[in-house]
Design an enzyme around this catalytic site. Structure first.
Site, PDB file in Angstrom:
ATOM      1  N   ASN A 108       0.815  -1.212   0.000  1.00  0.00           N
ATOM      2  CA  ASN A 108       0.000   0.000   0.000  1.00  0.00           C
ATOM      3  C   ASN A 108       0.853   1.268   0.000  1.00  0.00           C
ATOM      4  OD1 ASN A 108      -2.748  -0.772  -0.053  1.00  0.00           O
ATOM      5  ND2 ASN A 108      -2.595  -1.516   2.062  1.00  0.00           N
TER       6      ASN A 108
ATOM      7  N   TYR B 111     -13.337   2.197   2.934  1.00  0.00           N
ATOM      8  CA  TYR B 111     -12.394   3.308   3.107  1.00  0.00           C
ATOM      9  C   TYR B 111     -13.049   4.659   2.845  1.00  0.00           C
ATOM     10  CZ  TYR B 111      -8.329   0.365   3.822  1.00  0.00           C
ATOM     11  OH  TYR B 111      -7.420  -0.516   4.352  1.00  0.00           O
TER      12      TYR B 111
END
Length: 439
Positions: free
Chosen positions: A150, A251
């Protein structure tokens, strides 16, 4: 690519590695991996040894002819690799703690992939991944690089822009959605179809069918939705979901519920309960479990990590590339005109048909009109952040923050950026090279 495959795992000392090994074992009949090499850095030597021993026990139990090696020198093992996977955390969990805590001092969301914290992770990570790509260009130029480090979308876009390596980004969020739906409707994943549109950690699911029957309307009234253990468990606003006519990635709670999550993060930080600290405890517990010489399978406790199923998604993708399967997976790939309001070289997260030549992004039938502006704004931030990571230009980094929807003051962003750069100085030489010339 032959019939005896070699896979190199960068970040092999990760707690996720047992899941990856399990995937190779379960898929051996269609993905005959002959050699797996787990690579880590000297600071990860102890974790690599623990995970490596568990991986060896898992392979021995399977009885399969898979060779497993461990090394701290990636260049020594990249030659002849068919696949390279990256599951790294530059700065380790200590740096994640900075990403989560420093923005809170400026009344901004602190998160490892979103907002200011996400940008710092990108600034640390992108140069390291590009160095790995340079090694691959020299030693295994035909290998596929599967990145689930990420922020996966930004890292993958940087690789496409600054490297010749074939790279695909992937995330566990889409597979988590399928598993949620499979459990909810008690059907195999193969009977479910979803259309994803957006960016990594910023997507919307605008179509969901089970055995050909649309389930979107009833799911729009399910305010719990699919979520993850690393995201606050607030319920969605029902009116928002019905107006969007799409299921947002969990998210997106950082955007749609910004005040609530900021308050929760600040309260948790005051009690020493940041996600980084929670993950550190989980990791410590997992590695104690991994040390058990009688353990020879992936422990159930691994699913408590927020990134559960990453490795399952990675093995599925490798299998499909190798077998030219033509199945559909949700991946991070260059836009190529799929979303007409973004540049062609922007990395997006959409459904792709996976072939031996690589993934082919599919047309998106529906992008919620209300989502387009947010997607575009975050992509502007991402592209500026990628430029800053490569150039080490502080002004570009500030411009990136100024364009992020979770940053509400450029002046505070300037102070926050200065503090975060200084805190991360050891991992960000590109931002201090000019300064060093004058010291």
């Amino acid at each position: 690519m032959g019939d005896r495959l070699k896979v190199v795992v960068i970040g092999g000392g990760s707690s996720y590695t047992p899941e990856l090994i399990e995937g190779f074992i379960l898929n051996y009949a269609t993905f005959p991996v002959a050699e797996i090499v787990l690579v880590d850095i000297p600071e990860g030597r102890n974790k690599l040894a623990i995970v490596g021993q568990l991986a060896k026990r898992m392979i021995e139990k399977s009885g399969l002819p898979i060779k497993l090696d461990l090394t701290l020198d990636r260049r020594s093992v990249l030659a002849d690799a068919d696949f390279v996977t990256t599951q790294m955390r530059v700065g380790r969990l200590e740096a994640r703690g900075w990403d989560e805590s420093i923005p809170l001092k400026y009344n901004m969301i602190g998160q490892e992939t979103t907002g200011a914290g996400g940008m710092m992770k990108a600034l640390r990570t992108i140069p390291v991944l590009l160095e790995i790509c340079k090694d691959m260009e020299e030693l295994c130029p035909e290998a596929w690089l599967l990145n689930f480090t990420n922020p996966a979308g930004m890292v993958t876009e940087a690789i496409h822009k600054h490297s010749r390596i074939k790279s695909i980004g992937l995330c566990n969020s889409p597979i988590a959605a399928y598993k949620w739906l499979s459990s909810l409707y008690q059907v195999p994943i193969e009977q479910i179809q979803c259309e994803f549109a957006g960016l990594n950690h910023l997507h919307w699911i605008s179509s969901i069918t089970v055995n050909g029957e649309s389930k979107l309307d009833e799911l729009l009234n399910n305010q719990d939705g699919y979520s993850a253990k690393n995201v606050p468990q607030y319920a969605w606003n029902g009116s928002l979901l019905r107006s969007l006519r799409a299921i947002p990635s969990y998210y997106l709670k950082y955007f749609y519920l910004q005040r609530e999550i900021l308050a929760e993060q600040q309260a948790a930080a005051a009690k020493g309960e940041t996600r980084a600290e929670t993950v550190q405890r989980l990791e410590d517990e997992l590695f104690e479990i991994y040390k058990d010489p009688n353990l020879s399978e992936k422990p159930k406790q691994l699913e408590q990590r927020g990134g559960a199923y990453y490795s399952e998604a990675a093995v599925k993708l490798m299998n499909s590339l190798y077998n030219d399967s033509g199945d559909i997976q949700t991946l991070n790939v260059p836009n190529q005109g799929v979303l007409d309001f973004l540049p062609d070289d922007a990395c997006i997260e959409v459904n792709c048909v996976v072939t031996k030549e690589g993934p082919i992004p599919q047309p998106v039938a529906i992008v919620p009109a209300a989502a387009k502006g947010l997607i575009h704004a975050v992509k502007v931030y991402e592209q500026l952040a990628i430029e800053a990571a490569v150039s080490g230009n502080r002004d570009t980094a500030l411009l990136a923050l100024a364009h992020h929807p979770l940053v509400d003051s450029t002046n505070d962003a300037q102070r926050m950026l200065d503090e975060m750069l200084e805190q991360n100085k050891v991992y960000l030489p590109q931002f201090f090279a000019e300064q060093a010339e004058y010291e």
